[in-house]
Enzyme design. Structure first.
Site, PDB file in Angstrom:
ATOM      1  N   LYS A   1       4.688   0.432  10.029  1.00 19.61           N
ATOM      2  CA  LYS A   1       4.704   1.677   9.261  1.00 19.61           C
ATOM      3  C   LYS A   1       4.177   2.833  10.105  1.00 19.61           C
ATOM      4  O   LYS A   1       4.610   3.960   9.958  1.00 19.61           O
ATOM      5  CB  LYS A   1       3.828   1.526   8.010  1.00 19.61           C
ATOM      6  CG  LYS A   1       4.543   0.838   6.863  1.00 19.61           C
ATOM      7  CD  LYS A   1       3.872   1.202   5.547  1.00 19.61           C
ATOM      8  CE  LYS A   1       3.616  -0.036   4.734  1.00 19.61           C
ATOM      9  NZ  LYS A   1       2.831   0.249   3.525  1.00 19.61           N
TER      10      LYS A   1
ATOM     11  N   ARG B   1       5.891 -12.560   9.446  1.00 20.30           N
ATOM     12  CA  ARG B   1       6.573 -11.324   9.088  1.00 20.30           C
ATOM     13  C   ARG B   1       7.887 -11.234   9.857  1.00 20.30           C
ATOM     14  O   ARG B   1       8.089 -11.872  10.886  1.00 20.30           O
ATOM     15  CB  ARG B   1       5.688 -10.134   9.397  1.00 20.30           C
ATOM     16  CG  ARG B   1       5.351 -10.015  10.877  1.00 20.30           C
ATOM     17  CD  ARG B   1       4.695  -8.692  11.273  1.00 20.30           C
ATOM     18  NE  ARG B   1       4.647  -7.709  10.239  1.00 20.30           N
ATOM     19  CZ  ARG B   1       3.511  -7.162   9.784  1.00 20.30           C
ATOM     20  NH1 ARG B   1       2.354  -7.545  10.263  1.00 20.30           N
ATOM     21  NH2 ARG B   1       3.536  -6.226   8.857  1.00 20.30           N
TER      22      ARG B   1
ATOM     23  N   GLU C   1       0.878  -1.163   0.000  1.00 17.96           N
ATOM     24  CA  GLU C   1       0.000   0.000   0.000  1.00 17.96           C
ATOM     25  C   GLU C   1       0.920   1.218   0.000  1.00 17.96           C
ATOM     26  O   GLU C   1       1.858   1.266   0.803  1.00 17.96           O
ATOM     27  CB  GLU C   1      -0.869   0.042   1.268  1.00 17.96           C
ATOM     28  CG  GLU C   1      -1.820   1.237   1.227  1.00 17.96           C
ATOM     29  CD  GLU C   1      -2.514   1.544   2.546  1.00 17.96           C
ATOM     30  OE1 GLU C   1      -2.100   0.999   3.588  1.00 17.96           O
ATOM     31  OE2 GLU C   1      -3.463   2.349   2.528  1.00 17.96           O
TER      32      GLU C   1
END
Length: 567
Positions: free
Chosen positions: A282, A272, A47
RNA sequence: UGGGGUGUAGCCAAGCGGUAAGGCAGCGGCCUUUGGAGCCGCCAUUCCCAGGUUCGAAUCCUGGCACCCCAGCCA
């Protein structure tokens, strides 16, 4: 073939075998059974709401790397379904970072926003099947109706609207007749499902916002859950690799695809990456940038790709790191030391050696002739003879590292001290004869030494040996430089929790403005990487100019002396 | 007390019924004009725990325990 490569012989041959992991197993099995007609097609779907970090690098290496490894393709697709958080700046930086890492999406650059019209059509299909409805509940009400982890939800009073009414309302949502949040389009699944994702999830929300690509064309936007699976489907993705938290969403994606009756990719989740001494979300990285705890997304202390790049990391070292850490489904936090080992390993083989004195201490060699200059031969890289040699000027006055002199040397200290001898790299053995101090402060300002002309480097010097060798720079020839010493961004291995910012390392950057470097560095350009002998690996910062050299420390050299001294 | 995941060394991680790979870290030693690099050696009698099946279990079965994720109109 790959199995044999695991032998010790295969490892030594240099043709590094890929390590075994479940994604490779799955792909190889699918290839063997012809599940997708021998195709392997992945995608990296960021994104554009922030810069990419080392965790994304893992995903990029997996998606692009696996595709390449099995003769397949990998798309770059921006999941740009939320105009309120996304920006062009981010789509630019993401492309730059993926390319820099060494991957190529060729002509397959896609955006979820390219599919908005098709997604709308798909939504209409579901409405017509009675599988989606327009809901007038507010966000708060939807939450209340959803139930809890242990209690089922309640059906929305709008759940049984007619197809006609739903079609009409949905059309009017698109036409902009309603304000933000007034209505949503929801999938009609099961309000009592133990999987909350199946309790009539929202597919479209009204957002009167300008999208960075579609502008004001739309005022309803698909949610990620609604867009993602269909985007993968439209692109013919075979292996849709994502992180663990999406495992719960897989039944929803399957439901959409099955109700629509379209091509069905398979989603596979992996854990992850987490790294010690840093943060990876983020949201937190954005906060560090916005609150100026760092100097921007590409601050060399950031775990972002652009930060690592500015820090001096190579794409090769990051790819190697991704391979070394492997991939699995168990939560893991990799030791930062492992990343550091990768860059040391890479730079050791490729970085040109150079002498630089970070904290200079002036040394006058009393018996060296005034005005004499010798051009000494120095090896550019002992690991790679093809990198050749260079000349380094030597003269009566030089600088050495302050840390390479101790007035009162501890045990096993092999460097300079009063009366002691040390070798000057590529030059002579010198002996310290006097220590000059500032009368007021007592600070050591200069050393007086003598040199032994018989010990010139390269001469038949079998005669004498000393324990220590230190680096130096000829004072009249030295170039001034600024050096930025970076350290870990956080003081603790795991800076999580609400007070994570209290663990920010106040000493993560030390600025050295009076460094002396050898003259060969005069032509160094931004991003050039060097090993400052005995000090570490450094790279030229973007801020560097011909009259103001700036270096960033990528990583120190392994320092066994520091360990000895500590104990 | 719902659902989905995961437990192998300090940190990653192979292993898929035949007797615990590899990397990082650590610890010894050799070598060295970078206390770098390189080289050699050491580092899990045991795989979350407890039972069971089996000639044989980290691998299969049963029951526990621990940790992570999910109640955004974020992704």
């Amino acid at each position: 073939m790959k199995a044999e490569a695991n032998s010790a012989e295969g490892t030594k041959a240099g043709a590094k075998p890929e390590r075994r992991h479940f994604l490779r197993d799955i792909i190889e099995e699918d290839l063997r059974t012809g599940k997708y007609g021998g195709r392997v097609h992945t995608r990296f779907p960021p994104e554009p709401n922030g810069y990419l970090h080392i965790g994304h690098a893992k995903s990029i290496c997996l998606n692009f790397g696996l595709a390449k490894e099995y003769g397949g393709l990998c798309n770059l697709r921006f999941d740009d379904t939320n105009p309120t958080k996304e920006e062009m700046e981010y789509v630019k930086s993401i492309q730059e970072d993926v390319r820099w890492l060494g991957f190529d999406w060729e002509d397959r650059l896609y955006y979820a926003s390219d599919y908005f019209e098709q997604l709308y059509e798909y939504a209409v299909q579901l409405i017509k099947k009675g599988k989606a409805y327009v809901c007038d509940l507010s966000a708060d009400e939807i939450r209340e109706y959803r139930g809890t982890l242990t209690e089922p939800g309640k059906e929305s009073p709008y759940r049984n609207r007619s197809v006609e009414e739903n079609l009409d309302l949905f059309r009017r949502m698109r036409a902009g007749e309603f304000p933000n949040g007034a209505r949503t389009l929801r999938a009609r699944i099961d309000m009592s499902s133990p999987n909350l994702n199946l309790r009539d999830p929202v597919m479209y929300r009204i957002l009167h916002a300008t999208h960075h690509r579609t502008g004001d064309t739309w005022c309803i936007y698909p949610t990620y859950d609604w867009a993602h699976g269909q985007s993968d489907s439209m692109e013919g993705i075979t292996h849709s690799i994502c992180t663990l938290e999406f495992a719960d969403h897989r039944p929803l994606y399957d439901w959409f695809l099955d109700e629509l009756g379209i091509y069905h990719p398979q989603q596979i989740e992996f854990a992850r990456l987490n790294l010690t001494y840093t943060v990876m979300s983020k949201r937190k990285l954005l906060q560090l940038v916005e609150e100026k705890h760092v100097d921007g997304w590409d601050d060399p202390r950031m775990p972002t790709i652009s930060g690592l790049r500015r820090r001096g990391y190579t794409p090769e070292s990051i790819r190697e790191f991704a391979e070394r850490i492997g991939v699995s489904r168990s939560e893991s936090t990799v030791d930062m030391a492992s990343l550091e080992d990768c860059i040391r390993d890479d730079l050791n083989k490729r970085a040109q050696r150079v002498m630089a004195v970070l904290r200079p201490l002036k040394v006058v060699i009393e018996n060296y002739p005034d005005g004499m200059v010798e051009e000494l031969d120095a090896v550019n890289n002992p690991e790679d003879a093809s990198m050749g040699t260079r000349k380094v000027p030597f003269s009566k006055v030089i600088y050495i590292e302050r840390d390479d002199f101790r007035e009162d040397p501890p045990k096993k200290y092999f460097r300079l001290s009063p009366g002691a001898e040390v070798r000057l790299r590529y030059a002579y053995i010198i002996k310290c004869t006097d220590v000059v101090k500032d009368e007021k402060t007592g600070e050591i300002v200069e050393l007086r030494c003598t040199y032994d002309p018989e010990t010139r480097s390269g001469s038949q010097q079998r005669s004498r040996r000393v324990k220590g060798t230190i680096h130096w720079v000829s004072a009249p020839h030295a170039l001034n430089a600024e050096v930025r010493l970076y350290d870990r961004l956080f003081t603790v291995e795991d800076p999580s929790g609400d007070d994570w910012k209290s663990f920010i390392n106040p000493n993560s950057l030390e600025l050295l403005r009076n460094c002396k470097v050898e003259p060969s560095l005069a032509t160094a350009k931004a991003q050039d990487r060097f090993q400052f002998e005995r000090m570490g690996y450094f790279c030229v910062d973007y801020d560097s100019t011909a009259d103001h050299l700036v270096f960033n420390r990528t990583v120190t050299l392994r320092d066994t002396w520091a360990k000895i001294e500590k104990s």
